[in-house]
Scaffold this motif. Structure first.
Motif, short mmCIF file in Angstrom:
data_model
loop_
_atom_site.label_atom_id
_atom_site.label_comp_id
_atom_site.label_asym_id
_atom_site.label_seq_id
_atom_site.Cartn_x
_atom_site.Cartn_y
_atom_site.Cartn_z
N ILE A 1 46.68 -28.40 33.14
CA ILE A 1 47.06 -27.39 34.14
C ILE A 1 48.52 -27.00 33.96
O ILE A 1 48.88 -25.81 34.03
CB ILE A 1 46.82 -27.93 35.56
CG1 ILE A 1 45.32 -28.20 35.77
CG2 ILE A 1 47.31 -26.94 36.61
CD1 ILE A 1 44.99 -28.89 37.09
N PHE B 1 40.38 -18.86 34.64
CA PHE B 1 41.82 -18.71 34.49
C PHE B 1 42.18 -17.31 34.96
O PHE B 1 41.73 -16.31 34.38
CB PHE B 1 42.23 -18.88 33.02
CG PHE B 1 41.69 -20.15 32.39
CD1 PHE B 1 42.34 -21.36 32.56
CD2 PHE B 1 40.52 -20.11 31.63
CE1 PHE B 1 41.84 -22.52 31.98
CE2 PHE B 1 40.02 -21.26 31.05
CZ PHE B 1 40.67 -22.47 31.22
N TYR C 1 44.37 -21.50 38.50
CA TYR C 1 43.50 -22.31 37.64
C TYR C 1 42.38 -22.80 38.56
O TYR C 1 42.63 -23.56 39.49
CB TYR C 1 44.30 -23.47 37.07
CG TYR C 1 43.58 -24.38 36.09
CD1 TYR C 1 43.78 -24.25 34.72
CD2 TYR C 1 42.73 -25.39 36.54
CE1 TYR C 1 43.15 -25.11 33.82
CE2 TYR C 1 42.10 -26.24 35.66
CZ TYR C 1 42.31 -26.10 34.30
OH TYR C 1 41.68 -26.95 33.42
#
Length: 244
Positions: A118, A213, A224
């Motif tokens: 992430i 995304f 995310y």
């Protein structure tokens, strides 16, 4: 509705039972989620064997009209929700466009340190906390999707926002970030203990897993998102158009 079959008829018993079940599941109470009578009780009432009854039920399960759940029973299958990947909207907007009222079963906000994957997507350090939003959502009868979203710190979320609103609409109106581009990865997997509990399915059941995304109008990463969909309630469709 009168529940009986004609034992003097030339029509095979399993066909009669099947036709009776087709009419039974149209009744409002069963459309609303009420469980069908248990097999032993129903077989006794119809004076047929459980094998005959099960043959009829299995046919409707195969046609996805009924759902049989261990230790719970059999109930009418709800129409599968559908999500298109083209011209995407927020989940709430997408479902409302289909006439489906969305209910939030759980909504949790926390501040966490991102893992390496992430952090790499957001291009930030792993020691910088970001907002994590968890939402268990569904129709008015049952939950069918569990979302986990992480947001880039630049958006400026505080945690006081109304996340019951359509997400991308709220981000645009309150923080001036417009979700413009979505890139997605879709796969299948089996439900672990946490997901099975939230989606009210058996451990190890097949689920649809979607990783999204999201980028803003400058193509900077902003969200995310992980989505865990109950497979029996959801169809993900992809529409593609060939351009010259």
């Amino acid at each position: 509705m009168k529940i009986e079959i004609d034992h003097q008829s030339a029509v095979p018993l399993h066909i009669q039972v099947e036709n009776l079940l087709r009419e039974l599941i149209k009744q409002p109470e069963y459309q609303a989620g009420k469980l069908l009578p248990n097999e032993l009780e129903l077989a006794k009432k119809l004076a047929v064997s459980r094998t005959t009854l099960r043959q009829a039920i299995n046919k409707l399960v195969y046609e996805e009209l009924l759902i049989r759940k261990k230790r719970l029973g059999t109930k009418v299958a709800q129409p599968k929700m559908s999500s298109k990947s083209m011209n995407w909207l927020s989940f709430t907007q997408e479902m409302l466009a289909r006439g489906i009222t969305i209910k939030n079963y759980e909504l949790h906000i926390s501040w966490v340190y991102p893992d390496e994957q992430i952090a790499a997507f957001f291009d930030i350090r792993t020691d910088r906390k970001i907002m994590k939003l968890e939402r268990l959502r569904g129709n008015t009868q049952e939950p069918f999707v569990y979302f986990i979203s992480y947001f880039h710190p630049r958006i400026g979320l505080t945690g006081d926002e109304d996340f019951k609103k359509p997400l991308y609409e709220m981000l645009e109106q309150e923080h001036y970030f417009v979700a413009t581009l979505s890139k997605e990865e879709i796969s299948s997997r089996t439900a672990d203990k946490i997901i099975a509990s939230k989606l009210e399915i058996d451990l190890g059941s097949a689920i649809l897993f979607r990783k999204r995304f999201v980028y803003d109008q400058a193509e900077r990463p902003m969200e995310y998102n992980l989505g865990y969909y109950k497979a029996e309630s959801f169809v993900y469709t992809v529409e593609s158009r060939r351009t010259p």
